[in-house]
Design a protein around this motif. Structure first.
Motif, PDB file in Angstrom:
ATOM      1  N   GLY A   1       0.802  -1.208   0.000  1.00 33.60           N
ATOM      2  CA  GLY A   1       0.000   0.000   0.000  1.00 33.60           C
ATOM      3  C   GLY A   1       0.835   1.257   0.000  1.00 33.60           C
ATOM      4  O   GLY A   1       2.055   1.225  -0.184  1.00 33.60           O
ATOM      5  N   HIS A   2       0.153   2.383   0.219  1.00 34.54           N
ATOM      6  CA  HIS A   2       0.767   3.705   0.197  1.00 34.54           C
ATOM      7  C   HIS A   2       1.635   3.960   1.420  1.00 34.54           C
ATOM      8  O   HIS A   2       1.312   3.538   2.520  1.00 34.54           O
ATOM      9  CB  HIS A   2      -0.325   4.793   0.181  1.00 34.54           C
ATOM     10  N   ARG A   3       2.661   4.707   1.189  1.00 32.90           N
ATOM     11  CA  ARG A   3       3.517   5.207   2.259  1.00 32.90           C
ATOM     12  C   ARG A   3       2.831   6.422   2.884  1.00 32.90           C
ATOM     13  O   ARG A   3       2.321   7.283   2.170  1.00 32.90           O
ATOM     14  CB  ARG A   3       4.849   5.605   1.638  1.00 32.90           C
ATOM     15  N   GLU A   4       2.813   6.490   4.195  1.00 35.73           N
ATOM     16  CA  GLU A   4       2.219   7.629   4.894  1.00 35.73           C
ATOM     17  C   GLU A   4       3.274   8.690   5.165  1.00 35.73           C
ATOM     18  O   GLU A   4       4.472   8.407   5.155  1.00 35.73           O
ATOM     19  CB  GLU A   4       1.567   7.158   6.199  1.00 35.73           C
ATOM     20  N   LYS A   5       2.817   9.939   5.420  1.00 35.10           N
ATOM     21  CA  LYS A   5       3.745  11.034   5.718  1.00 35.10           C
ATOM     22  C   LYS A   5       4.585  10.685   6.934  1.00 35.10           C
ATOM     23  O   LYS A   5       4.101  10.065   7.865  1.00 35.10           O
ATOM     24  CB  LYS A   5       2.975  12.330   5.988  1.00 35.10           C
ATOM     25  N   GLN A   6       5.835  11.104   6.897  1.00 35.48           N
ATOM     26  CA  GLN A   6       6.801  10.890   7.988  1.00 35.48           C
ATOM     27  C   GLN A   6       7.124   9.413   8.228  1.00 35.48           C
ATOM     28  O   GLN A   6       7.649   9.056   9.271  1.00 35.48           O
ATOM     29  CB  GLN A   6       6.296  11.526   9.300  1.00 35.48           C
ATOM     30  N   GLU A   7       6.812   8.544   7.276  1.00 31.56           N
ATOM     31  CA  GLU A   7       7.054   7.112   7.426  1.00 31.56           C
ATOM     32  C   GLU A   7       8.165   6.709   6.462  1.00 31.56           C
ATOM     33  O   GLU A   7       8.142   7.109   5.294  1.00 31.56           O
ATOM     34  CB  GLU A   7       5.751   6.370   7.095  1.00 31.56           C
ATOM     35  N   SER A   8       9.111   5.917   6.928  1.00 31.96           N
ATOM     36  CA  SER A   8      10.113   5.385   6.009  1.00 31.96           C
ATOM     37  C   SER A   8       9.426   4.330   5.139  1.00 31.96           C
ATOM     38  O   SER A   8       8.379   3.798   5.505  1.00 31.96           O
ATOM     39  CB  SER A   8      11.290   4.761   6.774  1.00 31.96           C
ATOM     40  N   ILE A   9      10.043   4.016   4.020  1.00 25.94           N
ATOM     41  CA  ILE A   9       9.433   3.013   3.142  1.00 25.94           C
ATOM     42  C   ILE A   9       9.456   1.635   3.810  1.00 25.94           C
ATOM     43  O   ILE A   9       8.518   0.851   3.646  1.00 25.94           O
ATOM     44  CB  ILE A   9      10.090   3.017   1.734  1.00 25.94           C
ATOM     45  N   LEU A  10      10.471   1.338   4.624  1.00 25.37           N
ATOM     46  CA  LEU A  10      10.497   0.076   5.362  1.00 25.37           C
ATOM     47  C   LEU A  10       9.391   0.045   6.416  1.00 25.37           C
ATOM     48  O   LEU A  10       8.726  -0.976   6.586  1.00 25.37           O
ATOM     49  CB  LEU A  10      11.864  -0.155   6.016  1.00 25.37           C
ATOM     50  N   GLN A  11       9.174   1.153   7.108  1.00 20.05           N
ATOM     51  CA  GLN A  11       8.071   1.210   8.075  1.00 20.05           C
ATOM     52  C   GLN A  11       6.737   0.978   7.375  1.00 20.05           C
ATOM     53  O   GLN A  11       5.864   0.285   7.894  1.00 20.05           O
ATOM     54  CB  GLN A  11       8.048   2.565   8.795  1.00 20.05           C
ATOM     55  N   ALA A  12       6.579   1.557   6.183  1.00 23.27           N
ATOM     56  CA  ALA A  12       5.349   1.358   5.414  1.00 23.27           C
ATOM     57  C   ALA A  12       5.168  -0.111   5.055  1.00 23.27           C
ATOM     58  O   ALA A  12       4.069  -0.661   5.167  1.00 23.27           O
ATOM     59  CB  ALA A  12       5.370   2.210   4.146  1.00 23.27           C
ATOM     60  N   ALA A  13       6.247  -0.764   4.641  1.00 24.44           N
ATOM     61  CA  ALA A  13       6.177  -2.183   4.275  1.00 24.44           C
ATOM     62  C   ALA A  13       5.771  -3.028   5.477  1.00 24.44           C
ATOM     63  O   ALA A  13       4.883  -3.887   5.367  1.00 24.44           O
ATOM     64  CB  ALA A  13       7.515  -2.646   3.718  1.00 24.44           C
ATOM     65  N   LYS A  14       6.388  -2.792   6.615  1.00 22.26           N
ATOM     66  CA  LYS A  14       6.049  -3.563   7.818  1.00 22.26           C
ATOM     67  C   LYS A  14       4.602  -3.315   8.230  1.00 22.26           C
ATOM     68  O   LYS A  14       3.874  -4.258   8.581  1.00 22.26           O
ATOM     69  CB  LYS A  14       6.998  -3.204   8.958  1.00 22.26           C
ATOM     70  N   ARG A  15       4.177  -2.050   8.218  1.00 21.30           N
ATOM     71  CA  ARG A  15       2.804  -1.711   8.591  1.00 21.30           C
ATOM     72  C   ARG A  15       1.801  -2.379   7.664  1.00 21.30           C
ATOM     73  O   ARG A  15       0.827  -2.993   8.112  1.00 21.30           O
ATOM     74  CB  ARG A  15       2.608  -0.190   8.582  1.00 21.30           C
ATOM     75  N   GLU A  16       2.024  -2.284   6.362  1.00 23.41           N
ATOM     76  CA  GLU A  16       1.095  -2.874   5.394  1.00 23.41           C
ATOM     77  C   GLU A  16       1.039  -4.398   5.545  1.00 23.41           C
ATOM     78  O   GLU A  16      -0.032  -4.985   5.483  1.00 23.41           O
ATOM     79  CB  GLU A  16       1.467  -2.484   3.963  1.00 23.41           C
ATOM     80  N   LEU A  17       2.192  -5.026   5.747  1.00 24.81           N
ATOM     81  CA  LEU A  17       2.205  -6.477   5.924  1.00 24.81           C
ATOM     82  C   LEU A  17       1.402  -6.863   7.164  1.00 24.81           C
ATOM     83  O   LEU A  17       0.581  -7.783   7.119  1.00 24.81           O
ATOM     84  CB  LEU A  17       3.639  -6.994   6.024  1.00 24.81           C
ATOM     85  N   MET A  18       1.598  -6.133   8.254  1.00 28.95           N
ATOM     86  CA  MET A  18       0.868  -6.440   9.489  1.00 28.95           C
ATOM     87  C   MET A  18      -0.630  -6.168   9.334  1.00 28.95           C
ATOM     88  O   MET A  18      -1.457  -6.988   9.733  1.00 28.95           O
ATOM     89  CB  MET A  18       1.445  -5.643  10.659  1.00 28.95           C
ATOM     90  N   GLU A  19      -0.982  -5.009   8.741  1.00 28.89           N
ATOM     91  CA  GLU A  19      -2.397  -4.658   8.579  1.00 28.89           C
ATOM     92  C   GLU A  19      -3.132  -5.618   7.657  1.00 28.89           C
ATOM     93  O   GLU A  19      -4.243  -6.034   7.949  1.00 28.89           O
ATOM     94  CB  GLU A  19      -2.533  -3.234   8.005  1.00 28.89           C
ATOM     95  N   GLU A  20      -2.515  -5.955   6.542  1.00 32.92           N
ATOM     96  CA  GLU A  20      -3.226  -6.718   5.520  1.00 32.92           C
ATOM     97  C   GLU A  20      -3.187  -8.224   5.715  1.00 32.92           C
ATOM     98  O   GLU A  20      -4.061  -8.924   5.218  1.00 32.92           O
ATOM     99  CB  GLU A  20      -2.716  -6.333   4.133  1.00 32.92           C
ATOM    100  N   THR A  21      -2.180  -8.720   6.419  1.00 33.31           N
ATOM    101  CA  THR A  21      -2.104 -10.181   6.615  1.00 33.31           C
ATOM    102  C   THR A  21      -2.230 -10.594   8.074  1.00 33.31           C
ATOM    103  O   THR A  21      -2.420 -11.765   8.348  1.00 33.31           O
ATOM    104  CB  THR A  21      -0.777 -10.758   6.075  1.00 33.31           C
ATOM    105  N   GLY A  22      -2.066  -9.655   8.985  1.00 32.20           N
ATOM    106  CA  GLY A  22      -2.053 -10.008  10.398  1.00 32.20           C
ATOM    107  C   GLY A  22      -0.720 -10.586  10.834  1.00 32.20           C
ATOM    108  O   GLY A  22      -0.610 -11.140  11.927  1.00 32.20           O
ATOM    109  N   ALA A  23       0.316 -10.456  10.007  1.00 35.75           N
ATOM    110  CA  ALA A  23       1.637 -10.980  10.353  1.00 35.75           C
ATOM    111  C   ALA A  23       2.157 -10.286  11.608  1.00 35.75           C
ATOM    112  O   ALA A  23       2.127  -9.056  11.698  1.00 35.75           O
ATOM    113  CB  ALA A  23       2.605 -10.766   9.197  1.00 35.75           C
ATOM    114  N   ILE A  24       2.616 -11.087  12.582  1.00 33.81           N
ATOM    115  CA  ILE A  24       3.172 -10.498  13.802  1.00 33.81           C
ATOM    116  C   ILE A  24       4.600 -10.976  14.076  1.00 33.81           C
ATOM    117  O   ILE A  24       5.296 -10.384  14.880  1.00 33.81           O
ATOM    118  CB  ILE A  24       2.274 -10.759  15.034  1.00 33.81           C
TER     119      ILE A  24
END
Length: 145
Positions: A43-66
């Motif tokens: 998904g989209h990168r949010e303001k003030q978020e690194s691209i790696l933070q965006a990847a981790k957030r999207e993976l957790m939000e969309e798959t429930g990966a913990i």
């Protein structure tokens, strides 16, 4: 629709993070509540978020990966109009690979469910883009072995 791959690009141009993921040797795909197709988490990168933070957030939000490991693969770009790009101009994202060890029991997002496949699905949400991203990850991962 045109997809290109790059080794790197200026960080400010990276708007998306897409994560090709596996768990227990199976491909992890998401099924959105509003669609009958399957998609790679991202998904989209949010303001003030690194691209790696965006990847981790999207993976957790969309798959429930913990519990997972994640690594960058390459930069990709898409040129052409699609659901997330009305202009058709070239847009850039970072492509990642993740190995997921554990998921939360329930999803808390727009994703209805995750499915794990031994063989890739045929009903893709972005059929002109996602198969190419997955092929690129497979190609680069196999070179490392």
């Amino acid at each position: 629709m045109k997809v290109n791959f790059y080794e790197e690009i200026e960080d400010s141009l990276l708007k998306f993070a897409v994560i090709v993921a596996k768990s227990e040797g199976k491909w992890v795909f998401c099924k959105h509540k509003d669609r009958e197709t399957f998609e790679i988490p991202g998904g989209h990168r949010e303001k003030q978020e690194s691209i790696l933070q965006a990847a981790k957030r999207e993976l957790m939000e969309e798959t429930g990966a913990i519990d997972f490991s994640i690594k960058p693969i390459c930069v990709y770009s898409v040129t052409g109009k699609n659901r997330v790009n009305d202009s058709g101009n070239e847009t850039f994202g970072m492509l990642y690979y993740a190995d997921v060890q554990r998921f939360k029991p329930e999803l808390e997002s727009e994703i209805e469910k995750i499915e794990m496949f031994n063989v890739l699905p045929t009903a893709w949400t972005y059929p002109q883009i996602q198969p190419l991203l997955l092929e690129e990850v497979q190609r680069r991962i196999s070179r490392e072995m």
